[in-house]
Scaffold this motif. Structure first.
Motif, mmCIF file in Angstrom:
data_model
loop_
_atom_site.group_PDB
_atom_site.id
_atom_site.type_symbol
_atom_site.label_atom_id
_atom_site.label_comp_id
_atom_site.label_asym_id
_atom_site.label_seq_id
_atom_site.Cartn_x
_atom_site.Cartn_y
_atom_site.Cartn_z
ATOM 1 N N PRO A 117 3.609 18.584 10.703
ATOM 2 C CA PRO A 117 3.765 18.174 12.118
ATOM 3 C C PRO A 117 2.597 17.354 12.648
ATOM 4 O O PRO A 117 2.786 16.435 13.441
ATOM 5 C CB PRO A 117 3.886 19.513 12.858
ATOM 6 C CG PRO A 117 4.363 20.486 11.833
ATOM 7 C CD PRO A 117 3.790 20.036 10.529
ATOM 8 N N SER A 118 1.382 17.655 12.191
ATOM 9 C CA SER A 118 0.213 16.945 12.730
ATOM 10 C C SER A 118 0.227 15.466 12.391
ATOM 11 O O SER A 118 -0.425 14.667 13.063
ATOM 12 C CB SER A 118 -1.073 17.583 12.194
ATOM 13 O OG SER A 118 -1.157 17.443 10.791
ATOM 14 N N PRO B 293 -7.742 34.625 9.502
ATOM 15 C CA PRO B 293 -7.162 33.807 8.426
ATOM 16 C C PRO B 293 -5.648 34.000 8.349
ATOM 17 O O PRO B 293 -5.151 35.126 8.421
ATOM 18 C CB PRO B 293 -7.860 34.343 7.164
ATOM 19 C CG PRO B 293 -9.095 35.023 7.660
ATOM 20 C CD PRO B 293 -8.757 35.564 9.008
ATOM 21 N N VAL B 294 -4.915 32.901 8.210
ATOM 22 C CA VAL B 294 -3.461 32.993 8.113
ATOM 23 C C VAL B 294 -3.073 33.071 6.647
ATOM 24 O O VAL B 294 -3.685 32.453 5.771
ATOM 25 C CB VAL B 294 -2.758 31.797 8.792
ATOM 26 C CG1 VAL B 294 -3.109 31.745 10.255
ATOM 27 C CG2 VAL B 294 -3.126 30.489 8.120
ATOM 28 N N LEU B 295 -2.022 33.840 6.366
ATOM 29 C CA LEU B 295 -1.583 34.039 4.995
ATOM 30 C C LEU B 295 -0.993 32.765 4.406
ATOM 31 O O LEU B 295 -1.008 32.574 3.198
ATOM 32 C CB LEU B 295 -0.555 35.168 4.952
ATOM 33 C CG LEU B 295 -1.052 36.527 5.474
ATOM 34 C CD1 LEU B 295 0.070 37.556 5.400
ATOM 35 C CD2 LEU B 295 -2.259 36.995 4.676
ATOM 36 N N ALA B 296 -0.463 31.880 5.262
ATOM 37 C CA ALA B 296 0.188 30.674 4.760
ATOM 38 C C ALA B 296 -0.787 29.775 4.022
ATOM 39 O O ALA B 296 -0.383 29.024 3.129
ATOM 40 C CB ALA B 296 0.825 29.898 5.917
ATOM 41 N N ARG B 297 -2.061 29.835 4.367
ATOM 42 C CA ARG B 297 -3.038 28.941 3.740
ATOM 43 C C ARG B 297 -3.550 29.489 2.422
ATOM 44 O O ARG B 297 -4.174 28.771 1.652
ATOM 45 C CB ARG B 297 -4.200 28.685 4.686
ATOM 46 C CG ARG B 297 -3.764 28.040 5.988
ATOM 47 C CD ARG B 297 -4.917 27.631 6.859
ATOM 48 N NE ARG B 297 -5.573 26.425 6.361
ATOM 49 C CZ ARG B 297 -6.528 25.777 7.030
ATOM 50 N NH1 ARG B 297 -6.910 26.224 8.223
ATOM 51 N NH2 ARG B 297 -7.094 24.706 6.534
ATOM 52 N N ASP C 191 -3.947 25.553 10.186
ATOM 53 C CA ASP C 191 -3.117 26.754 10.231
ATOM 54 C C ASP C 191 -1.656 26.451 10.532
ATOM 55 O O ASP C 191 -0.755 26.878 9.796
ATOM 56 C CB ASP C 191 -3.652 27.720 11.297
ATOM 57 C CG ASP C 191 -4.919 28.422 10.851
ATOM 58 O OD1 ASP C 191 -5.348 28.199 9.710
ATOM 59 O OD2 ASP C 191 -5.470 29.193 11.654
ATOM 60 N N LEU C 192 -1.389 25.733 11.617
ATOM 61 C CA LEU C 192 -0.006 25.533 12.042
ATOM 62 C C LEU C 192 0.760 24.666 11.051
ATOM 63 O O LEU C 192 1.945 24.910 10.784
ATOM 64 C CB LEU C 192 0.040 24.948 13.453
ATOM 65 C CG LEU C 192 -0.473 25.889 14.547
ATOM 66 C CD1 LEU C 192 -0.456 25.205 15.900
ATOM 67 C CD2 LEU C 192 0.372 27.158 14.598
ATOM 68 N N ASP C 193 0.125 23.654 10.511
ATOM 69 C CA ASP C 193 0.775 22.864 9.461
ATOM 70 C C ASP C 193 1.160 23.752 8.285
ATOM 71 O O ASP C 193 2.264 23.645 7.735
ATOM 72 C CB ASP C 193 -0.165 21.749 8.975
ATOM 73 C CG ASP C 193 -0.163 20.533 9.900
ATOM 74 O OD1 ASP C 193 0.747 20.453 10.762
ATOM 75 O OD2 ASP C 193 -1.046 19.681 9.762
#
Length: 962
Positions: free
Chosen positions: A319-320, A372-376, A337-339
């Motif tokens: 998205p970025s 920390p987000v798990l997606a990364r 994070d959001l990406d």
């Protein structure tokens, strides 16, 4: 070998039937002219009949003018139409009112219920004519879907099939805008968009726990109400996870249901297994659109052809990279994070996405809380593997594959080391806790003593060990310091918690630096338990605020927590600052999911508003504090009793007496459900309920509650909190007894309260309140001189505390005391010093009625009976006409008594008797039998009844003398 129209060759031999290969092959077939596709299909699928059948079906659908995504699976010949005759049509127990919209398979109408004895507006979905087998499945799903009860899901109330074969469903009618439009119209920032999206995730997660998938999540199926509540619609297309496990007709029918190609997961397009990860994919596309302001791909041609093309193509850019410069959120807020979260939610393979909506929501919350987000974790290696798979020929030719593999190995090694550190930290913490219990187990020398060790003692032992151990593992030590500090917080032990918080701050500064969010978080945590040392707490908060300011952090959850801590620290010192900080915290934290911090901020905002003299305005934030607390921490939770009690008390002083009693009882129920350590909260709750009942003119009920308070209150104690609670119990009991008609017993309680308050709060508001209760009881007992002495002391204290002018309550007591001593002129002079009453609210109305009664008393004592009667009559009429009339019965009884005495003074004995009888009837309903007010009214009534006889005897004597 397949050759396209431009002479380019593709190798289409297939030895595997994975979804990616099918999509790639179909994309290549669609690129050929239609006349060449069948021959190419035959060559490519030679010896693979199952693959040929699958591709033939997809190819036929893609070549159609519209695919199955574009049309209803049911017969549209009987589809309802939005013509002028449809309004008024009856469907089941509902009448259609007006057309709301249409989808590919249904018309949606606003309707009202016309049966069942009640009125209800609903949204009716009329589904085109369906075959009998599907009707049975729809009926079964309807029953289960109707059981979905969640604030984020529009309820399904009813459903059936009309005589014409039209299936219908009656759903909750939700007024609002679709998710994308709502955010666009308000210019919502990233925090508000994520907050709304989390509401949707919570609703979907709830449905997943009931084994229901939505299958058609998109912004158009999400409405947001004016108050910012997201509601998920159209669960009519959902399919139970365990429905038709063996496939067959039922399973086939579900595969033919409509989908939205822009949001459909790959497995929905190629006939794969539909599960919770399918909804996660649609949520990922929805989140992409919400953040970037556009879909991940452009749609061209027929729906299926477009969907298949984008599946065969590379994954969409993050998205970025696509958000416009003037887009809904800045690109910098999406990078990282959001990406990564969006990418993981939209991975083609279901097993590589988040397993369900709850996991997706948790990762977003991690991002919002700067965790920390798990997606990364592993995202780079995942992207690298995907890249190599798509471009391995080119990479092999130029040798880039080796470089990419090297980068991948480095990345994987870094990820592995990070995972190992996390695992080691978790293992170290677990080992510490296990060893703590083991050394205090039955293995030690005194096993009986070990078994008697309390949780509090274990906490102290563990805290002492942390102070001296783990210096070689500072990250592990910091994690344990925070854990044990939080445990002490659960026990409400601030003193024991403080040295641990101090050590955590020092270690956090050493590990993370003096400009880190970790340090700011630890500083705020220490400040929250240092409110007894205002200056120290201010210094800690100032350092944390400076860190956030330097980092440009203005609207994070951490900023909100800092403001809540600041508001708490200034609660008893600077009311204006408390209100400003709490209000700003509410604004910031409201953009995030409900939290205990937001509930606390709302409570502080409400209390500060009430103490500023705006009681009615304080009710709304306090009510919201209760709602947010339940949303964040469930019901019951440790804070909820206090929130209900504060709300009930404020409602009582805002003259919302019925709501006050109900909410205070809710607070009492929650306090009773808590542990014995919350007994003080229970006593305070009952004391507040007793006062609220007295304020509502239900003094006898208030007295019963006050007696429970008196019995439950702590006895003599050196604990300051216990002392203040005992004084509160005594003053509450005294007030209830006076109002219920037992002033003698009330005086005993008030005198005890004054005695204790002189030690606990000399010169403070607690002592002034106790003195007011003592003076009130003395006036009721007719001890006017003693009452005036007490009022003199009370007035001096209030003046020292900054009271501007005479207090209404004290002055009206003084007027009664002076009148009882026959000092009418002094009473009139004192009353004249009162300031005019401003405003027209309930409090102002009540105060005006109290003053009207005082003016009538003064007029009667001054020999102006006609004026007294007029004033008292006007007070009765005003009270009866007021919306507060149910709570003004004592006022009406007092006014009738004055009016009756005035009528008697004017020689109207019959009129006086009627007024006094009405006053006595009210008094007997309100007061105890021994009430002095009942006795006073009875005496006046007896005098009125004797008056005609006395007049007759006097007339007879005069005639005899003549």
């Amino acid at each position: 070998m397949l050759v396209n129209g431009r002479g380019r060759a593709w190798n289409l031999s297939m030895t595997q039937t994975d979804a990616h290969g099918v999509h790639a092959l179909l994309e290549q077939l669609l690129a050929l002219p239609p006349t060449q596709r069948q021959a190419a299909l035959t060559r490519a699928c030679e010896g693979q009949p199952e693959l040929r059948e699958r591709l033939q079906r997809l190819l036929a659908l893609a070549e159609g003018g519209d695919g199955f995504l574009d049309r209803s699976p049911f017969d549209h010949s009987a589809s309802p139409t939005a013509d002028a005759e449809a309004p008024g049509r009856v469907v089941g127990p509902y009448r259609l009112l007006r057309w709301l919209g249409a989808g590919g398979m249904a018309q949606v109408w606003l309707a009202e219920r016309i049966a069942g004895g009640f009125r209800q507006q609903v949204a009716i979905k009329l589904i085109a004519q369906v075959p009998d087998p599907v009707q049975g499945r729809l009926s079964a799903e309807r029953d289960i879907l109707a059981s979905l009860v969640h604030p984020g899901i529009a309820r399904l109330y009813d459903g059936g099939v009309t005589d014409e074969g039209l299936a219908w469903m009656a759903m909750e009618y939700v007024q609002g805008q679709d998710l994308a439009s709502w955010c666009q119209s308000r210019g919502s920032g990233v925090a508000e968009r994520l907050g709304l999206f989390l509401q949707v995730c919570d609703a979907v997660a709830y449905a997943h726990t009931r084994l229901v998938v939505h299958r058609d999540i998109k912004p158009a199926n999400i409405l947001v109400t004016d108050d910012g509540q997201a509601r998920l619609l159209d669960f009519g297309l959902a399919r139970l996870l365990d429905d038709a496990p063996g496939g067959g007709a039922a399973a086939a029918s579900t595969r033919t249901l409509q989908l939205s190609p822009s949001y459909a997961a790959p497995e929905q397009l190629d006939g794969g297994l539909v599960g919770t990860a399918t909804d996660v994919y649609a949520l990922g596309v929805t989140l992409y659109e919400l953040l970037a302001g556009r879909l991940p791909w452009a749609l061209e041609g027929s729906a299926l052809a477009t969907a298949v093309r984008r599946l065969a193509a590379a994954e969409p850019p993050p998205p970025s990279r696509v958000v416009a410069a003037d887009g809904p959120v800045p690109a910098r807020a999406l990078r990282g994070d959001l990406d990564a979260i969006v990418a993981r939610a939209m991975r083609p393979a279901p097993e590589q996405r988040y397993p369900d909506a709850r996991a997706l929501a948790e990762d977003i919350r991690r991002h919002l809380e700067h965790r920390p987000v798990l997606a990364r974790a592993g995202a780079r290696s995942y992207q690298l593997r995907r890249y190599v798979r798509r471009h391995w020929r080119g990479l092999a030719l130029v040798g880039v594959a080796f470089l990419a593999l090297g980068i991948g190995l480095v990345t994987l090694a870094w990820q592995e080391r990070r995972a190992q550190r996390e695992a080691q930290r978790a293992a170290a913490m677990q080992g510490f806790m296990v060893d703590l219990f083991r050394t205090n187990s039955s293995r030690q020398a005194d096993p009986v003593r070990a078994r008697q060790t309390t949780a509090r003692e274990l906490l102290d032992i563990g805290a002492a060990r942390i102070q001296t151990e783990l210096d070689q593992a500072p990250e592990n030590k910091l994690a344990l310091l925070r854990l044990f500090a939080n445990l002490y917080d659960e026990f409400a032990l601030s003193g024991e918690q403080l040295p641990i918080r101090q050590q955590a701050v020092a270690l956090s500064r050493q590990l993370h630096g003096s400009d880190s969010l970790e340090l700011a978080n630890d500083l705020i945590a220490q400040a929250r338990i240092t409110i007894d040392d205002h200056a120290q707490a201010e210094a800690l908060l100032a350092e944390a605020r400076a860190i956030l300011d330097r980092r440009g952090d203005r609207h994070s959850i951490l900023r909100g927590r800092l403001l809540v801590a600041s508001a708490t620290n200034n609660y008893t010192r600077d009311l204006n600052r408390t209100l400003a900080d709490a209000s700003q915290a509410v604004t910031i934290l409201s953009a995030y999911p409900p939290s205990s911090e937001l509930a606390r901020a709302l409570q502080l905002q409400g209390v500060a508003t009430a103490y500023s003299g705006k009681t009615a305005e304080a009710v709304a934030p306090l009510r919201r504090s209760v709602q947010v607390s339940i949303q964040a921490d469930g019901d019951p939770n440790p804070s909820l009793a206090g929130y209900y009690i504060q709300l009930g008390e404020t409602e009582s002083y805002a003259y919302e007496h019925a709501a006050a009693a109900a909410d205070l009882r809710r607070g009492i129920q929650r306090a009773q459900a808590s542990t014995a350590e919350n007994d003080f909260a229970l006593v305070r709750a009952r004391a507040t309920l007793a006062v609220a009942l007295v304020n509502a003119d239900r003094a006898r009920e208030g007295l019963a509650e006050a007696e429970r308070v008196r019995a439950a209150a702590p006895k003599a104690s050196d604990n300051p909190e216990a002392q203040f609670l005992l004084i509160q119990a005594l003053t509450t009991s005294s007030r209830a007894k006076v109002r219920a008609g037992d002033p003698a017993s009330a005086l005993v309680d008030a005198q005890q309260a004054v005695h204790r308050a002189r030690t606990a709060d000399p010169g403070g508001s607690v002592l002034t309140t106790a003195l007011q209760r003592q003076a009130e009881a003395l006036v009721e007992l007719g001890r006017a001189n003693d009452a005036r002495q007490v009022l003199d002391e009370c007035d001096r204290l209030m003046q020292a505390l900054g009271s501007a002018g005479p207090n209404d309550f004290n002055m009206l007591l003084r007027v009664r005391a002076l009148l009882a001593q026959g000092q009418v002129e002094q009473a009139q002079a004192g009353y004249a010093r009162l300031k005019p009453i401003e405003g027209d609210g309930p409090k102002a109305q009540t105060r005006r009625l109290q003053r009207a009664l005082a003016e009538a008393e003064l007029a009667l004592a001054g020999g102006h009976a006609a004026d007294a009667a007029r004033r008292a009559q006007a007070a009765v009429e005003a009270a009866r006409a007021s919306a507060l009339a149910p709570y003004l019965r004592s006022t009406i009884a007092d006014a009738l008594l004055i009016e009756g005495r005035a009528a008697l003074a004017l020689g109207d004995a019959d009129g006086a008797a009627r007024l006094l009888e009405a006053s006595l009837a009210l008094r007997r309903e309100l007061d105890l039998p021994q009430s002095p007010r009942i006795v006073q009214t009875q005496q006046a009534l007896a005098q009125a009844r004797r008056a005609p006889q006395a007049a007759g005897i006097k007339a007879g004597r005069t005639a005899g003398r003549r």
